[in-house]
Design an enzyme around this catalytic site. Structure first.
Site, mmCIF file in Angstrom:
data_model
loop_
_atom_site.group_PDB
_atom_site.id
_atom_site.type_symbol
_atom_site.label_atom_id
_atom_site.label_comp_id
_atom_site.label_asym_id
_atom_site.label_seq_id
_atom_site.Cartn_x
_atom_site.Cartn_y
_atom_site.Cartn_z
ATOM 1 N N LYS A 13 0.831 -1.211 0.000
ATOM 2 C CA LYS A 13 0.000 0.000 0.000
ATOM 3 C C LYS A 13 0.863 1.258 0.000
ATOM 4 O O LYS A 13 0.587 2.208 -0.723
ATOM 5 C CB LYS A 13 -0.887 0.088 1.262
ATOM 6 C CG LYS A 13 -1.875 -1.008 1.453
ATOM 7 C CD LYS A 13 -2.788 -0.702 2.644
ATOM 8 C CE LYS A 13 -2.089 -0.562 3.981
ATOM 9 N NZ LYS A 13 -1.494 -1.776 4.521
ATOM 10 N N ARG A 88 -8.685 1.047 9.801
ATOM 11 C CA ARG A 88 -8.280 -0.351 9.981
ATOM 12 C C ARG A 88 -9.312 -1.125 10.793
ATOM 13 O O ARG A 88 -9.118 -2.307 11.049
ATOM 14 C CB ARG A 88 -6.938 -0.393 10.718
ATOM 15 C CG ARG A 88 -5.743 -0.646 9.798
ATOM 16 C CD ARG A 88 -4.515 -0.430 10.649
ATOM 17 N NE ARG A 88 -3.393 -1.218 10.320
ATOM 18 C CZ ARG A 88 -2.264 -0.716 9.824
ATOM 19 N NH1 ARG A 88 -2.175 0.550 9.516
ATOM 20 N NH2 ARG A 88 -1.232 -1.488 9.640
ATOM 21 N N ARG A 123 12.285 -7.362 5.451
ATOM 22 C CA ARG A 123 12.435 -5.896 5.342
ATOM 23 C C ARG A 123 13.479 -5.378 6.342
ATOM 24 O O ARG A 123 13.565 -5.825 7.484
ATOM 25 C CB ARG A 123 11.084 -5.242 5.624
ATOM 26 C CG ARG A 123 11.137 -3.716 5.630
ATOM 27 C CD ARG A 123 9.790 -3.118 5.400
ATOM 28 N NE ARG A 123 8.805 -3.507 6.405
ATOM 29 C CZ ARG A 123 7.519 -3.179 6.329
ATOM 30 N NH1 ARG A 123 7.075 -2.481 5.304
ATOM 31 N NH2 ARG A 123 6.675 -3.570 7.273
ATOM 32 N N ARG A 156 12.535 -3.535 11.835
ATOM 33 C CA ARG A 156 11.504 -2.952 12.698
ATOM 34 C C ARG A 156 11.065 -4.024 13.676
ATOM 35 O O ARG A 156 10.907 -5.181 13.291
ATOM 36 C CB ARG A 156 10.303 -2.525 11.840
ATOM 37 C CG ARG A 156 10.347 -1.082 11.422
ATOM 38 C CD ARG A 156 9.324 -0.748 10.360
ATOM 39 N NE ARG A 156 7.944 -1.130 10.684
ATOM 40 C CZ ARG A 156 6.900 -0.893 9.890
ATOM 41 N NH1 ARG A 156 7.079 -0.269 8.734
ATOM 42 N NH2 ARG A 156 5.683 -1.263 10.231
ATOM 43 N N ARG A 167 0.268 -9.639 13.436
ATOM 44 C CA ARG A 167 -0.274 -8.538 12.622
ATOM 45 C C ARG A 167 -1.220 -9.066 11.552
ATOM 46 O O ARG A 167 -2.230 -8.441 11.240
ATOM 47 C CB ARG A 167 0.874 -7.739 11.976
ATOM 48 C CG ARG A 167 1.645 -6.919 12.991
ATOM 49 C CD ARG A 167 2.920 -6.347 12.402
ATOM 50 N NE ARG A 167 2.686 -5.242 11.494
ATOM 51 C CZ ARG A 167 3.619 -4.751 10.675
ATOM 52 N NH1 ARG A 167 4.826 -5.283 10.651
ATOM 53 N NH2 ARG A 167 3.351 -3.740 9.895
HETATM 54 P P1 AMP Z 1 1.767 0.333 9.410
HETATM 55 O O1 AMP Z 1 3.104 0.919 9.152
HETATM 56 O O2 AMP Z 1 0.661 0.998 8.621
HETATM 57 O O3 AMP Z 1 1.732 -1.174 9.275
HETATM 58 O O4 AMP Z 1 1.413 0.657 10.942
HETATM 59 C C1 AMP Z 1 2.253 0.212 11.972
HETATM 60 C C2 AMP Z 1 1.475 0.072 13.263
HETATM 61 O O5 AMP Z 1 0.871 1.337 13.626
HETATM 62 C C3 AMP Z 1 0.311 -0.900 13.245
HETATM 63 O O6 AMP Z 1 0.723 -2.243 13.450
HETATM 64 C C4 AMP Z 1 -0.534 -0.380 14.404
HETATM 65 O O7 AMP Z 1 0.027 -0.746 15.649
HETATM 66 C C5 AMP Z 1 -0.388 1.128 14.249
HETATM 67 N N1 AMP Z 1 -1.430 1.686 13.359
HETATM 68 C C6 AMP Z 1 -1.252 2.306 12.155
HETATM 69 N N2 AMP Z 1 -2.432 2.691 11.632
HETATM 70 C C7 AMP Z 1 -3.389 2.299 12.514
HETATM 71 C C8 AMP Z 1 -4.809 2.388 12.537
HETATM 72 N N3 AMP Z 1 -5.501 2.955 11.539
HETATM 73 N N4 AMP Z 1 -5.450 1.872 13.635
HETATM 74 C C9 AMP Z 1 -4.779 1.314 14.643
HETATM 75 N N5 AMP Z 1 -3.449 1.184 14.680
HETATM 76 C C10 AMP Z 1 -2.745 1.668 13.624
#
Ligand code: AMP
Length: 210
Positions: A13, A88, A123, A156, A167
């Site tokens: 994405k 989400r 990654r 990470r 996840r």
């Molecule tokens: P991402 O880089 O988008 O995978 O986000 C990393 C982490 O940030 C996720 O695993 C969540 O812990 C938190 N996070 C990001 N966006 C959201 C969201 N819309 N709702 C809840 N947690 C989020």
């Protein structure tokens, strides 16, 4: 155009959001990036989010809804935006609706779980400039070192194999139901996320313009 990118973490994405943002000259809003930045800066919100993000769990809805409300109020969103990683959960989507924001298209990028796990665990990121690499698919010129700034690359915490499994479970339980939510509105478009980035982009553009 107001766009949402849906899909599992690691489905690509972020990459597509950046390309499309450039093409349409609109900002990409990534809640993950905003939260990671807050974590790095040690803000109150960052501290609240730390345990959740590191465990691969979602940050509570009210925290991310607050982040999005504040961000969408900024002037650069007037001509459109891309949401990457928000909503989400169903309550987040409902909160977006109740802000009176019209969404034009929801693009769901689909990649099988095994491919996602492979992408995420391989990654490596630069802790200084944020550049992203992969042990197999996108190696830096010198192993373990950032091409841009020379910093040592790290994994990470939430890309560790056991966290990736969590996840993906969170994605299937809490985020995937959004497909049904947006399907009902007629705005959902599904794009195959495996293969060449340029081909995927072409399909994303087709989905946005149909
Ligand atoms: P991402 O880089 O988008 O995978 O986000 C990393 C982490 O940030 C996720 O695993 C969540 O812990 C938190 N996070 C990001 N966006 C959201 C969201 N819309 N709702 C809840 N947690 C989020």
């Amino acid at each position: 155009m107001n766009i949402i990118f849906l899909g599992a973490p690691g489905a690509g994405k972020g990459t597509q959001a950046e390309i499309i943002a450039d093409k349409y000259n609109i900002p990409t809003i990534s809640t993950g990036n905003i939260i990671r930045e807050a974590l790095k800066n040690g803000t109150e919100m960052g501290l609240k989010a730390k345990a959740f993000i590191e465990a691969g769990q979602l940050v509570p809805d009210e925290v991310v809804i607050g982040i999005i409300k504040e961000r969408l109020a900024k002037g650069d969103c007037e001509n459109g935006f891309i949401l990457d990683g928000f909503p989400r959960t169903i309550p987040q989507a409902e909160a977006l609706d109740s802000m009176g924001i019209n969404i034009d298209k929801v693009v769901d990028i689909e990649v099988p779980d095994e491919a996602i796990a492979e992408r995420m665990t391989g990654r490596r990121v630069c802790p200084d400039c944020g550049a992203s690499y992969h042990l197999v698919n996108k190696t830096p010129a010198k192993e373990g070192v950032c091409d841009n700034c020379g910093a040592e690359l790290v994994q990470r915490k939430d890309d560790a194999p056991e966290t990736v499994a969590d996840r993906l479970k969170v994605y299937h339980d809490q985020t995937e139901p959004l497909k049904g939510y947006y399907e009902k509105t007629g705005k959902l478009r599904i794009v195959e996320g495996l293969g060449d980035v340029a081909d995927i982009t072409a399909n994303v553009i087709k989905a946005l313009e149909d």
